[in-house]
Scaffold this active site. Structure first.
Site, PDB file in Angstrom:
ATOM      1  N   ARG A   1      -7.606  -0.514   1.018  1.00  0.00           N
ATOM      2  CA  ARG A   1      -7.915  -2.005   0.392  1.00  0.00           C
ATOM      3  C   ARG A   1      -8.346  -1.994  -0.978  1.00  0.00           C
ATOM      4  O   ARG A   1      -8.512  -2.955  -1.590  1.00  0.00           O
ATOM      5  CB  ARG A   1      -9.057  -2.429   1.468  1.00  0.00           C
ATOM      6  CG  ARG A   1     -10.232  -1.541   1.686  1.00  0.00           C
ATOM      7  CD  ARG A   1     -11.161  -1.838   2.952  1.00  0.00           C
ATOM      8  NE  ARG A   1     -10.464  -1.304   4.181  1.00  0.00           N
ATOM      9  CZ  ARG A   1     -10.961  -1.600   5.464  1.00  0.00           C
ATOM     10  NH1 ARG A   1     -11.931  -2.278   5.384  1.00  0.00           N
ATOM     11  NH2 ARG A   1     -10.285  -1.312   6.401  1.00  0.00           N
TER      12      ARG A   1
ATOM     13  N   LYS B   1       0.933  -1.342   0.098  1.00  0.00           N
ATOM     14  CA  LYS B   1      -0.066  -0.013  -0.153  1.00  0.00           C
ATOM     15  C   LYS B   1       0.726   1.264   0.101  1.00  0.00           C
ATOM     16  O   LYS B   1       1.866   1.408   0.905  1.00  0.00           O
ATOM     17  CB  LYS B   1      -1.095   0.280   1.006  1.00  0.00           C
ATOM     18  CG  LYS B   1      -1.706   1.119   1.477  1.00  0.00           C
ATOM     19  CD  LYS B   1      -2.644   1.251   2.638  1.00  0.00           C
ATOM     20  CE  LYS B   1      -3.180   2.819   2.825  1.00  0.00           C
ATOM     21  NZ  LYS B   1      -4.229   2.689   3.884  1.00  0.00           N
TER      22      LYS B   1
ATOM     23  N   GLU C   1      -9.585   3.387   1.811  1.00  0.00           N
ATOM     24  CA  GLU C   1      -9.084   3.322   0.472  1.00  0.00           C
ATOM     25  C   GLU C   1      -8.038   2.477   0.330  1.00  0.00           C
ATOM     26  O   GLU C   1      -7.841   1.897  -0.762  1.00  0.00           O
ATOM     27  CB  GLU C   1      -8.427   4.893   0.399  1.00  0.00           C
ATOM     28  CG  GLU C   1      -6.996   5.053   0.754  1.00  0.00           C
ATOM     29  CD  GLU C   1      -6.762   5.233   2.285  1.00  0.00           C
ATOM     30  OE1 GLU C   1      -7.779   5.168   2.990  1.00  0.00           O
ATOM     31  OE2 GLU C   1      -5.534   4.977   2.427  1.00  0.00           O
TER      32      GLU C   1
ATOM     33  N   ASP D   1      -3.177  10.299   2.847  1.00  0.00           N
ATOM     34  CA  ASP D   1      -4.315   9.883   3.083  1.00  0.00           C
ATOM     35  C   ASP D   1      -5.154  11.048   3.767  1.00  0.00           C
ATOM     36  O   ASP D   1      -5.044  11.041   4.887  1.00  0.00           O
ATOM     37  CB  ASP D   1      -4.114   8.366   3.858  1.00  0.00           C
ATOM     38  CG  ASP D   1      -5.624   8.012   4.028  1.00  0.00           C
ATOM     39  OD1 ASP D   1      -6.694   8.630   3.539  1.00  0.00           O
ATOM     40  OD2 ASP D   1      -5.740   6.940   4.959  1.00  0.00           O
TER      41      ASP D   1
ATOM     42  N   LYS E   1     -10.577  12.914   7.283  1.00  0.00           N
ATOM     43  CA  LYS E   1     -10.023  12.780   8.492  1.00  0.00           C
ATOM     44  C   LYS E   1     -10.165  14.125   9.427  1.00  0.00           C
ATOM     45  O   LYS E   1      -9.852  15.209   8.770  1.00  0.00           O
ATOM     46  CB  LYS E   1      -8.760  12.208   8.255  1.00  0.00           C
ATOM     47  CG  LYS E   1      -8.253  10.905   7.784  1.00  0.00           C
ATOM     48  CD  LYS E   1      -7.152  10.668   8.162  1.00  0.00           C
ATOM     49  CE  LYS E   1      -6.748   9.117   7.313  1.00  0.00           C
ATOM     50  NZ  LYS E   1      -7.340   7.898   8.150  1.00  0.00           N
TER      51      LYS E   1
ATOM     52  N   ASP F   1       1.200   6.885   5.048  1.00  0.00           N
ATOM     53  CA  ASP F   1       0.290   5.847   4.695  1.00  0.00           C
ATOM     54  C   ASP F   1       0.913   5.183   3.376  1.00  0.00           C
ATOM     55  O   ASP F   1       0.187   4.246   2.730  1.00  0.00           O
ATOM     56  CB  ASP F   1      -0.869   6.464   4.294  1.00  0.00           C
ATOM     57  CG  ASP F   1      -1.966   5.462   4.574  1.00  0.00           C
ATOM     58  OD1 ASP F   1      -1.780   4.488   5.271  1.00  0.00           O
ATOM     59  OD2 ASP F   1      -3.150   5.839   3.793  1.00  0.00           O
TER      60      ASP F   1
ATOM     61  N   ASP G   1     -12.399   6.690   3.382  1.00  0.00           N
ATOM     62  CA  ASP G   1     -11.184   6.678   4.200  1.00  0.00           C
ATOM     63  C   ASP G   1     -10.549   5.073   4.213  1.00  0.00           C
ATOM     64  O   ASP G   1      -9.560   5.017   4.816  1.00  0.00           O
ATOM     65  CB  ASP G   1     -11.556   7.400   5.653  1.00  0.00           C
ATOM     66  CG  ASP G   1      -9.999   7.614   6.149  1.00  0.00           C
ATOM     67  OD1 ASP G   1      -9.115   7.452   5.715  1.00  0.00           O
ATOM     68  OD2 ASP G   1     -10.149   7.920   7.404  1.00  0.00           O
TER      69      ASP G   1
HETATM   70  N1  BES Z   1      -4.193   4.883   6.748  1.00  0.00           N
HETATM   71  C1  BES Z   1      -5.364   4.528   7.561  1.00  0.00           C
HETATM   72  C2  BES Z   1      -5.115   3.650   8.552  1.00  0.00           C
HETATM   73  C3  BES Z   1      -3.858   4.067   9.472  1.00  0.00           C
HETATM   74  C4  BES Z   1      -4.500   4.861  10.824  1.00  0.00           C
HETATM   75  C5  BES Z   1      -2.599   4.071   9.329  1.00  0.00           C
HETATM   76  C6  BES Z   1      -3.402   4.994  11.770  1.00  0.00           C
HETATM   77  C7  BES Z   1      -1.798   4.493  10.378  1.00  0.00           C
HETATM   78  C8  BES Z   1      -2.177   5.151  11.525  1.00  0.00           C
HETATM   79  C9  BES Z   1      -6.386   3.999   6.707  1.00  0.00           C
HETATM   80  O1  BES Z   1      -6.487   4.049   5.416  1.00  0.00           O
HETATM   81  C10 BES Z   1      -7.772   4.518   7.300  1.00  0.00           C
HETATM   82  O2  BES Z   1      -8.062   5.731   7.099  1.00  0.00           O
HETATM   83  N2  BES Z   1      -8.505   3.474   8.088  1.00  0.00           N
HETATM   84  C11 BES Z   1      -9.571   3.850   8.883  1.00  0.00           C
HETATM   85  C12 BES Z   1     -10.698   3.031   8.053  1.00  0.00           C
HETATM   86  C13 BES Z   1     -12.199   3.620   8.554  1.00  0.00           C
HETATM   87  C14 BES Z   1     -12.275   5.090   8.410  1.00  0.00           C
HETATM   88  C15 BES Z   1     -13.233   2.870   7.700  1.00  0.00           C
HETATM   89  C16 BES Z   1      -9.212   3.309  10.213  1.00  0.00           C
HETATM   90  O3  BES Z   1      -8.843   2.307  10.385  1.00  0.00           O
HETATM   91  O4  BES Z   1      -9.723   3.699  11.153  1.00  0.00           O
HETATM   92 ZN    ZN Z   2      -4.786   4.719   4.593  1.00  0.00          ZN
HETATM   93 MN    MN Z   3      -7.913   5.937   5.144  1.00  0.00          MN
END
Ligand code: BES
Ligand code: ZN
Ligand code: MN
Length: 496
Positions: free
Chosen positions: A349, A262, A347, A267, A274, A285, A345
């Site tokens: 996957r 990834k 994204e 992000d 966010k 990310d 968010d």
């Molecule tokens: N890149 C983030 C996950 C992440 C969080 C990486 C903290 C490093 C530190 C991912 O794309 C994301 O935003 N995940 C969300 C998904 C949810 C909003 C559906 C998450 O895990 O909260």
């Molecule tokens: Zn992400």
């Molecule tokens: Mn995200």
């Protein structure tokens, strides 16, 4: 810490680091060095507890083997591991650097014997630890806080087998450090095109580097990359890096290990933006892809495994504009699976789905390992101590576990199960990209990805959202990126 680390066969060192296990006093090898008793005296001082990572200094006078000797505590012999040694050596390395020492000998015979460690593994750990400790990224310092000069360090080691082991360690660290520099590069510089340009620099090590972008992404039905990357002026790329082993052996014609990373260069969350402090740091990310790229450097330059390895970096920027993909959009992926977007968010996957489909279709993989900062949930579950691992293929899992043990990049298995796959069902398309019910969130991510992997291909998913960076100085790391997975993946390729 150190500007560069070199290896020398002989010479008088400025410092000697002597490994001391707890409770045994100085061992035979240490006593041989102790011409004037200064080491024995230091070993009796209160700070010389022998606990892992403690350092007590001796300054020999008569017949001195070096200006200073650091007695490095390694804890109880029965508890000492290669990973512990890596941590302890980092503590010694910090002191060597502070004292501006430029040449050192590691005297570990007593500790290796007491803890029954493999000699080569121990010296590889020394190389890794000092190599990792040396990483700094000073590219973005300006005139107000210019970077400081750092000493160069020579490790003096006469034995050829140990020199080889040190070189392996330094090579693994170089891969991780490359990953860390990529991670550290800010998102206004590190765009998907920039990541491709950095990947192309690896061609000098014999790797073949290409990328799909624009119409080529459309032709290959890279639906996730196209949609997630749509709102950004920085075009998405599927970057492909190929390592081909020297020909001749049967293994060189084997199916490749495929590493999928990834590589979100930023992000923002997209339209599901966010909030609060959630966005800051999201330049990292891309760290799955950075780890994979670091592994490819170590593979090409140091490991030179017998089997082919292909890296696929799914790189895009998750941004916001009137062209952004939306919650409610339905995307049709290359393998025919349709996805209702419930949260822009989630994204990672979506872009990984493209990489996994492409790997299964085009690369004839022996196995696929994907690496991603996928979920905040895995940080809640495992902290920064273990990455989440999903792999139901026993053979592949054993190999990944062995690579994890060798590198000290820890992984912990979590389950895949039909019930989790069912959580991803959509009322209007095949699946949703995120269930609003956040239970088992990191597992939801893995379950989503499983829809894009051919069931006959061994597959492992690593969620590194907790391990890709540290919040302060820890072992051989300083606050910032760890390059997590670069060393593990390089070890995996080595073991194949
Ligand atoms: N890149 C983030 C996950 C992440 C969080 C990486 C903290 C490093 C530190 C991912 O794309 C994301 O935003 N995940 C969300 C998904 C949810 C909003 C559906 C998450 O895990 O909260
Ligand atoms: Zn992400
Ligand atoms: Mn995200």
């Amino acid at each position: 810490m150190f500007d560069a680390i070199s290896l020398k066969k002989s010479g008088q060192p400025q410092a000697i680091v002597v490994g001391v296990v707890k409770g045994t006093g100085l061992g035979a090898a240490a006593r041989k060095l102790d011409a004037d008793g200064s080491m024995a005296a230091a070993a009796k001082r209160a700070e010389a507890t022998g606990d892992l990572g403690t350092v007590a200094a001796a300054y020999p006078g008569k017949n001195k083997p070096a200006e200073r000797v650091l007695l490095l505590g390694l804890g109880d012999a029965k508890d000492l591991t290669i990973d512990g040694l890596r941590t302890a050596v980092a503590a010694a390395g910090r002191q060597l650097s502070a004292a501006k020492v430029t040449s050192v000998v590691f005297e570990l015979d007593d500790a290796i014997a007491a803890a029954k460690l493999d000699d080569a593994d121990a010296f590889t750990a020394v190389g890794e630890s000092l190599g990792l400790l040396s990483w700094r990224c000073e590219t973005f310092r300006g005139t107000a806080n210019p970077s400081q000069a750092k000493p160069k360090l020579a490790i003096i080691e006469a034995k050829a087998a140990r020199t080889k082991a040190l070189q392996l360690g330094l090579g693994l660290a170089e891969g991780a450090n490359f990953a860390r520099t990529l991670s550290q590069t800010p998102p206004n510089v590190a765009t998907p095109a920039w990541m491709f340009a950095e990947a192309k620099k690896l061609t000098k090590h014999g790797l073949k580097v290409t990328a799909l972008k624009g119409d080529a992404l459309k032709r290959e039905k890279m639906e996730g990359l196209i949609n997630v990357g749509k709102a950004s002026e920085n075009e998405p790329h599927l970057i492909r890096i190929e390592y081909t082993p020297a020909g001749g052996s049967a293994k060189s014609k084997a199916k490749p290990i495929v590493l999928v990373g990834k590589t979100m260069t930023y992000d923002s969350g997209g339209l599901s933006i966010k909030v609060g402090g959630g966005m800051v740091g999201m330049k990292r990310d891309k760290d799955g892809g950075c780890g994979v790229m670091g592994a490819m450097l170590a593979i090409a330059k140091t490991i030179k495994p017998k089997v082919p390895v292909v890296a696929l970096l799914c790189s895009a920027e998750n941004s916001i504009s009137d062209e952004a993909y939306r919650p409610d959009d339905v995307l049709t992926f290359r393998n025919g699976v349709t996805v209702e977007v419930t949260n822009t968010d989630a994204e990672g996957r979506l872009v990984l789905a493209d990489g996994l489909c492409y790997a299964c279709d085009k690369e004839k993989p022996a196995a696929i390992v994907d690496v991603a900062t996928l979920t905040g949930g895995v940080v809640v579950a495992l902290g920064s101590t273990f990455a989440g691992l999903w792999c139901d293929d026993d053979k592949l899992r054993d190999k990944v576990q062995a690579a994890s043990d060798a590198s000290g990049e820890r992984v912990w298995r979590l389950p895949l199960h039909k019930e989790y796959k069912d959580m991803m069902k959509s009322p209007i398309a095949d699946i949703i990209n995120s269930n609003p019910n956040r239970k088992a969130h990191p597992i939801q991510g893995a379950a989503f990805l499983s829809y894009f992997v051919d069931e006959t291909i061994p597959w492992c998913h690593l969620d590194i959202a907790g391990t890709h960076a540290v919040e302060g100085d820890e072992g051989p790391y300083i606050k910032g990126p760890t390059g997590f997975s670069a060393r593990l993946l390089a070890r995996l390729a080595q073991s194949w």
